[in-house]
Design an enzyme around this catalytic site. Structure first.
Site, PDB file in Angstrom:
ATOM      1  N   GLU A 105       0.814  -1.214   0.000  1.00 52.33           N
ATOM      2  CA  GLU A 105       0.000   0.000   0.000  1.00 52.33           C
ATOM      3  C   GLU A 105       0.849   1.266   0.000  1.00 52.33           C
ATOM      4  OE1 GLU A 105      -0.623  -2.670   1.765  1.00 52.33           O
ATOM      5  OE2 GLU A 105      -2.568  -3.286   0.980  1.00 52.33           O
ATOM      6  N   HIS A 137     -10.969  -6.672   8.108  1.00 49.13           N
ATOM      7  CA  HIS A 137     -11.736  -6.330   6.911  1.00 49.13           C
ATOM      8  C   HIS A 137     -13.035  -5.618   7.287  1.00 49.13           C
ATOM      9  CE1 HIS A 137      -9.101  -9.640   5.683  1.00 49.13           C
ATOM     10  NE2 HIS A 137      -9.128  -9.104   4.476  1.00 49.13           N
TER      11      HIS A 137
END
Length: 327
Positions: free
Chosen positions: A60, A129
């Site tokens: 990321e 998540h």
């Protein structure tokens, strides 16, 4: 007017902006041939090719860092973080580079970059998540933070975000991707950043929410009406810059404010709204500014019973509306 799902509106917004502006690129993990983990970028690789739809390694920090470099060199990148939970390796890039570039360069350089990231719980995603991370980024001057709640707003706000000349964090509640539908025009339109919307007019209590919580607030408001409680719902839509005028105008009318957000309660975005209302509308209040938020536990549990316990829902919002209305 065609009815589309939340994710269809996002996918169309991406494709139409890429057709309109050849400097727009998409990059992220699996955004190419796979079309994204939620298929938000499905079809873009086939239409625009490897040069504009770029699969990246699982990193990321690099996705955001490369986007910043591309942005200051004339491109308009749209970076996808597969889950907002994994945005933190890129936090330093976002804070120290993207947000401050215009300020530190004395307005010589901007970072016209949009970072899309699915967030939120209620989908049995468990600890990594399901997180709501918006409060971290709304704290940072130089960033815009957007959370739409309808397909119409998702497409219109996404277009405005991509065209913005400074970095925008665009968070999408993953539970809404296929469960929320709405009318979306085929033609060109945008929704301006920094404008809240009154989605239900009422007179006794103002409920302020965004994302999935904006839908739950409307459901709770409908049920409160059966008790004779008239509830006004304000969908913030852009968390920063915040539309103070719409927020305060509603609270000054109703005299009561309930703020709803899914994140942990302590230090969450709703705390900022509560502080603004307390500072700027105190004389109009007829009850305490109240928050309904997630409990202060480290993450959203996977166990379904515990996940239901964690999540804000219409029942919890309705209970708070009734308590606040009784003042």
């Amino acid at each position: 007017m065609p009815v589309k799902t939340f994710i269809e509106a996002i996918r169309e917004g991406l494709a139409e902006e890429m057709r309109r502006d050849p400097t727009t690129i998409v990059l992220g993990e699996d955004v190419g041939l796979k079309g994204g983990v939620f298929l938000a970028t499905d079809g873009l690789h086939g239409e625009f090719g490897d040069d504009r739809v770029i699969d990246t390694p699982l990193t990321e920090s690099m996705i955001v860092g490369a986007s910043i470099g591309a942005a200051v060199n004339g491109l308009r990148p749209i970076a996808e973080i597969q889950f907002a939970d994994f945005i933190f390796p890129a936090f330093n890039q976002i804070l120290s580079e993207a947000a401050r570039m215009r300020y530190r360069s004395n307005n010589a350089l901007g970072v016209p970059m949009t970072i899309r990231a699915p967030y939120g719980g209620g989908v049995h995603g468990a600890l990594y998540h399901s997180q709501s991370v918006e409060a971290f980024f709304t704290h940072i001057p130089g960033l815009k933070v957007v959370i739409p709640s309808t397909p119409y707003d998702a497409k219109g706000l996404l277009r405005s975000s991509i065209r913005n000349d400074d970095p925008v964090l665009f968070f999408e509640h993953k539970k809404m991707y296929r469960s929320v539908r709405g009318e979306v025009p085929d033609g060109e339109y945008t929704v301006p950043l920094g404008r809240a919307q009154v989605t239900r007019v009422g007179s006794r209590v103002t409920v302020v929410a965004y994302g999935l919580m904006a839908h739950y607030a409307l459901e709770a408001a409908d049920r409160a009406a059966e008790d004779g409680i008239s509830v006004e719902v304000v969908d913030v839509r852009t968390l920063r810059p915040l539309d103070r005028e719409t927020l305060l105008s509603s609270v000054r009318k109703t005299g009561k404010c309930l703020v709803v957000y899914e994140d942990n309660k302590f230090g969450g975005y709703g705390a900022e709204i509560a502080a603004i209302v307390a500072e700027e509308a105190f004389e109009f209040l007829d009850g305490p500014v109240t928050r309904v938020a997630g409990p202060d536990v480290p993450g959203v549990p996977y166990n379904h019973v515990l996940e239901d316990w964690f999540m804000v829902n219409p029942d919890k919002i309705l209970a708070a509306i009734r308590t606040l209305a009784a003042y």
